[in-house]
Design a protein around this motif. Structure first.
Motif, PDB file in Angstrom:
ATOM      1  N   HIS A  60       0.876  -1.236  -0.120  1.00  0.00           N
ATOM      2  CA  HIS A  60       0.019  -0.003   0.092  1.00  0.00           C
ATOM      3  C   HIS A  60       0.931   1.354   0.038  1.00  0.00           C
ATOM      4  O   HIS A  60       0.567   2.109  -0.848  1.00  0.00           O
ATOM      5  N   LEU A  61       1.775   1.273   0.966  1.00  0.00           N
ATOM      6  CA  LEU A  61       2.723   2.434   1.070  1.00  0.00           C
ATOM      7  C   LEU A  61       3.455   2.694  -0.441  1.00  0.00           C
ATOM      8  O   LEU A  61       3.437   3.715  -1.094  1.00  0.00           O
ATOM      9  N   ALA A  62       4.142   1.656  -0.952  1.00  0.00           N
ATOM     10  CA  ALA A  62       4.819   1.565  -2.216  1.00  0.00           C
ATOM     11  C   ALA A  62       3.998   2.074  -3.210  1.00  0.00           C
ATOM     12  O   ALA A  62       4.592   2.942  -4.185  1.00  0.00           O
ATOM     13  N   ASN A  63       2.676   1.432  -3.432  1.00  0.00           N
ATOM     14  CA  ASN A  63       1.838   2.092  -4.468  1.00  0.00           C
ATOM     15  C   ASN A  63       1.216   3.372  -4.273  1.00  0.00           C
ATOM     16  O   ASN A  63       0.644   3.901  -5.110  1.00  0.00           O
ATOM     17  N   SER A  64       1.519   4.187  -3.132  1.00  0.00           N
ATOM     18  CA  SER A  64       0.813   5.360  -2.903  1.00  0.00           C
ATOM     19  C   SER A  64       1.701   6.485  -3.465  1.00  0.00           C
ATOM     20  O   SER A  64       1.258   7.516  -3.431  1.00  0.00           O
ATOM     21  N   GLY A  65       2.985   5.799  -3.809  1.00  0.00           N
ATOM     22  CA  GLY A  65       3.700   7.072  -4.356  1.00  0.00           C
ATOM     23  C   GLY A  65       3.294   7.721  -5.612  1.00  0.00           C
ATOM     24  O   GLY A  65       2.973   7.012  -6.461  1.00  0.00           O
ATOM     25  N   LYS A  66       3.515   8.980  -5.705  1.00  0.00           N
ATOM     26  CA  LYS A  66       3.009   9.668  -6.924  1.00  0.00           C
ATOM     27  C   LYS A  66       3.925  10.757  -7.344  1.00  0.00           C
ATOM     28  O   LYS A  66       4.658  11.384  -6.423  1.00  0.00           O
ATOM     29  N   VAL A  67       4.220  11.057  -8.524  1.00  0.00           N
ATOM     30  CA  VAL A  67       5.048  12.185  -9.152  1.00  0.00           C
ATOM     31  C   VAL A  67       3.970  12.973  -9.977  1.00  0.00           C
ATOM     32  O   VAL A  67       3.164  12.587 -10.723  1.00  0.00           O
ATOM     33  N   LYS A  68       4.088  14.114  -9.568  1.00  0.00           N
ATOM     34  CA  LYS A  68       2.989  15.111  -9.970  1.00  0.00           C
ATOM     35  C   LYS A  68       3.499  16.261 -10.944  1.00  0.00           C
ATOM     36  O   LYS A  68       4.658  16.887 -10.263  1.00  0.00           O
ATOM     37  N   ASN A  69       3.278  16.754 -12.109  1.00  0.00           N
ATOM     38  CA  ASN A  69       3.617  17.953 -12.838  1.00  0.00           C
ATOM     39  C   ASN A  69       2.926  19.285 -12.273  1.00  0.00           C
ATOM     40  O   ASN A  69       1.613  19.086 -12.712  1.00  0.00           O
TER      41      ASN A  69
END
Length: 185
Positions: A60-69
């Protein structure tokens, strides 16, 4: 000695300014794109750190990582409610953490199953894990005990994002310079 003269008419001057502006925009776009690639590298390195720290049970933690522009910049972050606690730890004698993530962890680690002996068939006498009727009650009880322990004893930090940031940013200046040089060629 003969004089050297350059004649710049208005059209040529405007074309020159236009080219310079275009190069400026190309360099800016190349730099922003490279920053985005760096952000993605930070996310990848932080996910690897999570795995290396043995901080992955449910993903869950690893999949919650996001990169936003965000037009002029990029952000890297984790949205899991407990990401901060994994990165920076949790003080002892603090409030009990929420149970939902701990309950998922208990389920994933199969802590509430019990073993039963098989009485018939070719596997007679062997043990098998059984979920059982009181499974969720037992799982919740285990989660409450773990949450109480975390509240009382705290947890040690297992940094994953800041080390990834520091590692990837070591060659950041050379990456940006290279990207801008490519754009200006």
């Amino acid at each position: 000695m003969p004089t050297i003269q350059l004649k710049l008419d208005e059209a040529k001057l405007e074309a020159t300014f236009k080219s310079v502006r275009r190069l400026g925009n190309a360099a800016k776009k190349a730099a922003i794109d490279e920053i985005g690639a760096t952000a993605i590298d930070i996310l990848g390195a932080s996910a690897k750190n999570l795995k290396d720290n043995k901080s992955v049970a449910t993903s869950h933690l690893a999949n919650s990582g996001k990169v936003k522009n965000k037009k002029e910049y990029w952000t890297v972050g984790y949205t899991a409610s407990y990401a901060w606690n994994v990165e920076f730890g949790r003080k002892a004698n603090s409030k009990r953490p929420p149970l939902d993530a701990i309950l998922q962890w208990v389920h994933k680690k199969r802590l509430a199953y019990y073993k039963e002996t098989i009485t018939r068939g070719k596997n007679k006498g062997q043990q098998k894990e059984v979920k059982g009727a009181g499974y969720w009650k037992a799982a919740m009880w285990i989660a409450i005990l773990i949450a109480n322990s975390i509240g009382k004893k705290g947890i040690k930090p297992k940094p994953f994002l800041m080390p990834a940031f520091n590692e990837v940013m070591k060659d950041f200046n050379s990456r940006i310079t290279s990207a801008i040089n490519k754009a200006l060629r």
